[in-house]
Write a protein that holds these residues in place. Structure first.
Motif, PDB file in Angstrom:
ATOM      1  N   MET A   1       1.198   4.166 -10.760  1.00 23.34           N
ATOM      2  CA  MET A   1       0.282   4.244  -9.641  1.00 23.34           C
ATOM      3  C   MET A   1       0.731   3.261  -8.564  1.00 23.34           C
ATOM      4  SD  MET A   1      -2.072   6.402 -10.234  1.00 23.34           S
ATOM      5  CE  MET A   1      -3.113   7.172 -11.412  1.00 23.34           C
ATOM      6  N   ARG A   2       0.498   3.666  -7.330  1.00 22.76           N
ATOM      7  CA  ARG A   2       0.911   2.857  -6.191  1.00 22.76           C
ATOM      8  C   ARG A   2      -0.127   3.001  -5.082  1.00 22.76           C
ATOM      9  NH1 ARG A   2       6.859   3.057  -3.402  1.00 22.76           N
ATOM     10  NH2 ARG A   2       6.446   1.366  -1.948  1.00 22.76           N
ATOM     11  N   LEU A   3      -0.365   1.926  -4.341  1.00 16.51           N
ATOM     12  CA  LEU A   3      -1.291   1.959  -3.219  1.00 16.51           C
ATOM     13  C   LEU A   3      -0.521   2.153  -1.922  1.00 16.51           C
ATOM     14  CD1 LEU A   3      -3.668  -1.015  -4.073  1.00 16.51           C
ATOM     15  CD2 LEU A   3      -4.121   1.428  -4.341  1.00 16.51           C
ATOM     16  N   VAL A   4      -1.037   3.002  -1.036  1.00 15.19           N
ATOM     17  CA  VAL A   4      -0.481   3.155   0.310  1.00 15.19           C
ATOM     18  C   VAL A   4      -1.631   3.125   1.306  1.00 15.19           C
ATOM     19  CG1 VAL A   4       1.576   4.446  -0.404  1.00 15.19           C
ATOM     20  CG2 VAL A   4      -0.486   5.688   0.235  1.00 15.19           C
ATOM     21  N   ARG A   5      -1.344   2.622   2.499  1.00 16.89           N
ATOM     22  CA  ARG A   5      -2.343   2.579   3.561  1.00 16.89           C
ATOM     23  C   ARG A   5      -1.906   3.556   4.646  1.00 16.89           C
ATOM     24  NH1 ARG A   5      -6.327  -0.686   4.458  1.00 16.89           N
ATOM     25  NH2 ARG A   5      -5.501  -2.359   3.188  1.00 16.89           N
ATOM     26  N   VAL A   6      -2.821   4.379   5.089  1.00 22.61           N
ATOM     27  CA  VAL A   6      -2.541   5.382   6.117  1.00 22.61           C
ATOM     28  C   VAL A   6      -2.481   4.706   7.480  1.00 22.61           C
ATOM     29  CG1 VAL A   6      -3.394   7.480   7.242  1.00 22.61           C
ATOM     30  CG2 VAL A   6      -3.690   7.180   4.768  1.00 22.61           C
ATOM     31  N   ALA A   7      -1.472   5.071   8.280  1.00 21.80           N
ATOM     32  CA  ALA A   7      -1.357   4.601   9.662  1.00 21.80           C
ATOM     33  C   ALA A   7      -1.241   5.836  10.547  1.00 21.80           C
ATOM     34  CB  ALA A   7      -0.135   3.702   9.827  1.00 21.80           C
ATOM     35  N   GLY A   8      -2.211   6.065  11.392  1.00 20.89           N
ATOM     36  CA  GLY A   8      -2.188   7.223  12.285  1.00 20.89           C
ATOM     37  C   GLY A   8      -3.217   8.261  11.884  1.00 20.89           C
ATOM     38  N   ASP A   9      -3.335   9.285  12.726  1.00 21.94           N
ATOM     39  CA  ASP A   9      -4.379  10.287  12.553  1.00 21.94           C
ATOM     40  C   ASP A   9      -3.856  11.667  12.182  1.00 21.94           C
ATOM     41  OD1 ASP A   9      -6.514   8.541  13.162  1.00 21.94           O
ATOM     42  OD2 ASP A   9      -6.004   8.683  15.291  1.00 21.94           O
ATOM     43  N   SER A  10      -2.612  11.781  11.737  1.00 27.34           N
ATOM     44  CA  SER A  10      -2.038  13.095  11.458  1.00 27.34           C
ATOM     45  C   SER A  10      -2.699  13.807  10.283  1.00 27.34           C
ATOM     46  CB  SER A  10      -0.534  12.997  11.217  1.00 27.34           C
ATOM     47  OG  SER A  10      -0.258  12.366   9.990  1.00 27.34           O
ATOM     48  N   MET A  11      -3.363  13.069   9.394  1.00 25.48           N
ATOM     49  CA  MET A  11      -4.026  13.694   8.240  1.00 25.48           C
ATOM     50  C   MET A  11      -5.546  13.735   8.384  1.00 25.48           C
ATOM     51  SD  MET A  11      -1.773  14.930   6.308  1.00 25.48           S
ATOM     52  CE  MET A  11      -2.809  15.395   4.938  1.00 25.48           C
ATOM     53  N   SER A  12      -6.038  13.391   9.553  1.00 21.92           N
ATOM     54  CA  SER A  12      -7.473  13.427   9.810  1.00 21.92           C
ATOM     55  C   SER A  12      -7.946  14.881   9.852  1.00 21.92           C
ATOM     56  CB  SER A  12      -7.734  12.743  11.154  1.00 21.92           C
ATOM     57  OG  SER A  12      -9.084  12.759  11.474  1.00 21.92           O
ATOM     58  N   PRO A  13      -9.092  15.221   9.335  1.00 23.11           N
ATOM     59  CA  PRO A  13     -10.143  14.347   8.843  1.00 23.11           C
ATOM     60  C   PRO A  13     -10.030  14.010   7.354  1.00 23.11           C
ATOM     61  CG  PRO A  13     -10.976  16.562   8.893  1.00 23.11           C
ATOM     62  CD  PRO A  13      -9.545  16.607   9.417  1.00 23.11           C
ATOM     63  N   SER A  14      -9.045  14.561   6.646  1.00 21.27           N
ATOM     64  CA  SER A  14      -8.921  14.285   5.206  1.00 21.27           C
ATOM     65  C   SER A  14      -8.724  12.798   4.937  1.00 21.27           C
ATOM     66  CB  SER A  14      -7.755  15.063   4.606  1.00 21.27           C
ATOM     67  OG  SER A  14      -7.929  16.439   4.788  1.00 21.27           O
ATOM     68  N   TYR A  15      -7.779  12.205   5.670  1.00 17.90           N
ATOM     69  CA  TYR A  15      -7.493  10.782   5.543  1.00 17.90           C
ATOM     70  C   TYR A  15      -7.366  10.215   6.941  1.00 17.90           C
ATOM     71  CZ  TYR A  15      -6.356  12.329   0.851  1.00 17.90           C
ATOM     72  OH  TYR A  15      -6.419  12.907  -0.382  1.00 17.90           O
ATOM     73  N   ARG A  16      -7.960   9.049   7.151  1.00 23.53           N
ATOM     74  CA  ARG A  16      -7.945   8.423   8.467  1.00 23.53           C
ATOM     75  C   ARG A  16      -7.094   7.164   8.442  1.00 23.53           C
ATOM     76  NH1 ARG A  16     -13.843   9.974   8.553  1.00 23.53           N
ATOM     77  NH2 ARG A  16     -13.780  11.879   9.781  1.00 23.53           N
ATOM     78  N   SER A  17      -6.705   6.737   9.626  1.00 27.53           N
ATOM     79  CA  SER A  17      -5.928   5.514   9.756  1.00 27.53           C
ATOM     80  C   SER A  17      -6.677   4.367   9.081  1.00 27.53           C
ATOM     81  CB  SER A  17      -5.697   5.202  11.230  1.00 27.53           C
ATOM     82  OG  SER A  17      -4.737   4.194  11.366  1.00 27.53           O
ATOM     83  N   ALA A  18      -5.972   3.583   8.318  1.00 25.91           N
ATOM     84  CA  ALA A  18      -6.458   2.427   7.556  1.00 25.91           C
ATOM     85  C   ALA A  18      -7.038   2.799   6.200  1.00 25.91           C
ATOM     86  CB  ALA A  18      -7.452   1.588   8.342  1.00 25.91           C
ATOM     87  N   ASP A  19      -7.155   4.098   5.876  1.00 27.85           N
ATOM     88  CA  ASP A  19      -7.590   4.473   4.525  1.00 27.85           C
ATOM     89  C   ASP A  19      -6.575   3.964   3.511  1.00 27.85           C
ATOM     90  OD1 ASP A  19      -9.890   5.777   5.294  1.00 27.85           O
ATOM     91  OD2 ASP A  19      -9.124   7.798   4.961  1.00 27.85           O
ATOM     92  N   LEU A  20      -7.068   3.525   2.390  1.00 22.49           N
ATOM     93  CA  LEU A  20      -6.221   3.068   1.297  1.00 22.49           C
ATOM     94  C   LEU A  20      -6.212   4.164   0.232  1.00 22.49           C
ATOM     95  CD1 LEU A  20      -4.528   0.624   0.408  1.00 22.49           C
ATOM     96  CD2 LEU A  20      -6.571  -0.255  -0.732  1.00 22.49           C
ATOM     97  N   LEU A  21      -5.008   4.627  -0.138  1.00 18.93           N
ATOM     98  CA  LEU A  21      -4.870   5.741  -1.072  1.00 18.93           C
ATOM     99  C   LEU A  21      -4.185   5.301  -2.353  1.00 18.93           C
ATOM    100  CD1 LEU A  21      -3.511   8.404   1.458  1.00 18.93           C
ATOM    101  CD2 LEU A  21      -5.898   7.905   0.877  1.00 18.93           C
ATOM    102  N   LEU A  22      -4.651   5.836  -3.443  1.00 22.26           N
ATOM    103  CA  LEU A  22      -4.027   5.632  -4.746  1.00 22.26           C
ATOM    104  C   LEU A  22      -3.117   6.837  -4.973  1.00 22.26           C
ATOM    105  CD1 LEU A  22      -3.898   3.883  -7.304  1.00 22.26           C
ATOM    106  CD2 LEU A  22      -5.747   5.295  -8.224  1.00 22.26           C
ATOM    107  N   THR A  23      -1.846   6.580  -5.249  1.00 23.12           N
ATOM    108  CA  THR A  23      -0.886   7.666  -5.454  1.00 23.12           C
ATOM    109  C   THR A  23      -0.295   7.577  -6.853  1.00 23.12           C
ATOM    110  OG1 THR A  23       1.013   6.423  -4.600  1.00 23.12           O
ATOM    111  CG2 THR A  23      -0.287   7.668  -2.995  1.00 23.12           C
ATOM    112  N   ARG A  24       0.274   8.694  -7.293  1.00 23.94           N
ATOM    113  CA  ARG A  24       0.926   8.741  -8.602  1.00 23.94           C
ATOM    114  C   ARG A  24       2.348   9.273  -8.435  1.00 23.94           C
ATOM    115  NH1 ARG A  24       1.151  14.052  -9.600  1.00 23.94           N
ATOM    116  NH2 ARG A  24      -0.510  15.384  -8.861  1.00 23.94           N
ATOM    117  N   SER A  25       3.182   9.005  -9.413  1.00 24.33           N
ATOM    118  CA  SER A  25       4.558   9.513  -9.389  1.00 24.33           C
ATOM    119  C   SER A  25       4.542  11.028  -9.395  1.00 24.33           C
ATOM    120  CB  SER A  25       5.332   9.030 -10.608  1.00 24.33           C
ATOM    121  OG  SER A  25       5.351   7.635 -10.647  1.00 24.33           O
ATOM    122  N   VAL A  26       5.570  11.616  -8.841  1.00 21.87           N
ATOM    123  CA  VAL A  26       5.659  13.072  -8.788  1.00 21.87           C
ATOM    124  C   VAL A  26       5.751  13.642 -10.186  1.00 21.87           C
ATOM    125  CG1 VAL A  26       7.038  15.003  -7.983  1.00 21.87           C
ATOM    126  CG2 VAL A  26       6.667  13.051  -6.493  1.00 21.87           C
ATOM    127  N   GLY A  27       6.565  13.051 -11.049  1.00 21.84           N
ATOM    128  CA  GLY A  27       6.656  13.492 -12.441  1.00 21.84           C
ATOM    129  C   GLY A  27       7.414  14.796 -12.611  1.00 21.84           C
TER     130      GLY A  27
END
Length: 149
Positions: free
Chosen positions: A1-27
């Motif tokens: 697991m890895r944390l990433v922070r969103v920068a920008g509005d390209s994924m809005s409204p799903s994810y907004r700038s400054a949202d903190l996301l938990l990610t997993r390996s592709v596997g």
């Protein structure tokens, strides 16, 4: 697991700038259509949604995406509109931001496909933070948080 922070509005409204996301390996299972991924493209780390899988026919018509003839957003086709098409090669994906008006993605890139080995992680979930802490990044933990556009 890895944390990433969103920068920008390209994924809005799903994810907004400054949202903190938990990610997993592709596997070994790889990614699926609809997954939101973190990947490298053109020297940048980006976050986008997988729209086209290998061997898919992706069409852009009047600003709307269609995959294998089906609309991505449920919108009907526009009669007589210019259509741009891409056939996604094996081992590659077609990526799009949820906010098409500001997203820099496969629709506009000279090289529109993202190689499977460029995909680092898949978003598992957004972490909920109190609004007053959204812009706050603890000094000791900044190395564990990537900013992705």
């Amino acid at each position: 697991m890895r944390l990433v922070r969103v920068a920008g509005d390209s994924m809005s409204p799903s994810y907004r700038s400054a949202d903190l996301l938990l990610t997993r390996s592709v596997g070994p299972a790889g990614v699926r259509r609809g997954d939101v991924t973190v990947f490298r493209h053109g020297g940048l780390r980006l976050i986008k949604r997988v729209v086209g899988m290998p061997a898919d026919l992706v069409e852009l018509q009047a600003g709307r995406l269609f995959v294998n003839g089906e609309p991505v957003d449920g919108s009907p086709r526009s009669r007589g509109a210019y259509t741009q098409t891409w056939l996604v090669p094996g081992g590659s994906y077609f990526m799009a931001g949820d906010n098409a008006s500001v997203s820099d993605d496969s629709r506009v890139w000279d090289q529109p496909f993202v190689a499977a080995d460029s995909i680092e992680t898949v978003v598992a979930r957004r972490l909920l933070w109190p609004r007053h802490l959204r812009g706050f990044t603890p000094g000791r933990r900044t190395a564990a948080v990537d900013r992705v556009a």
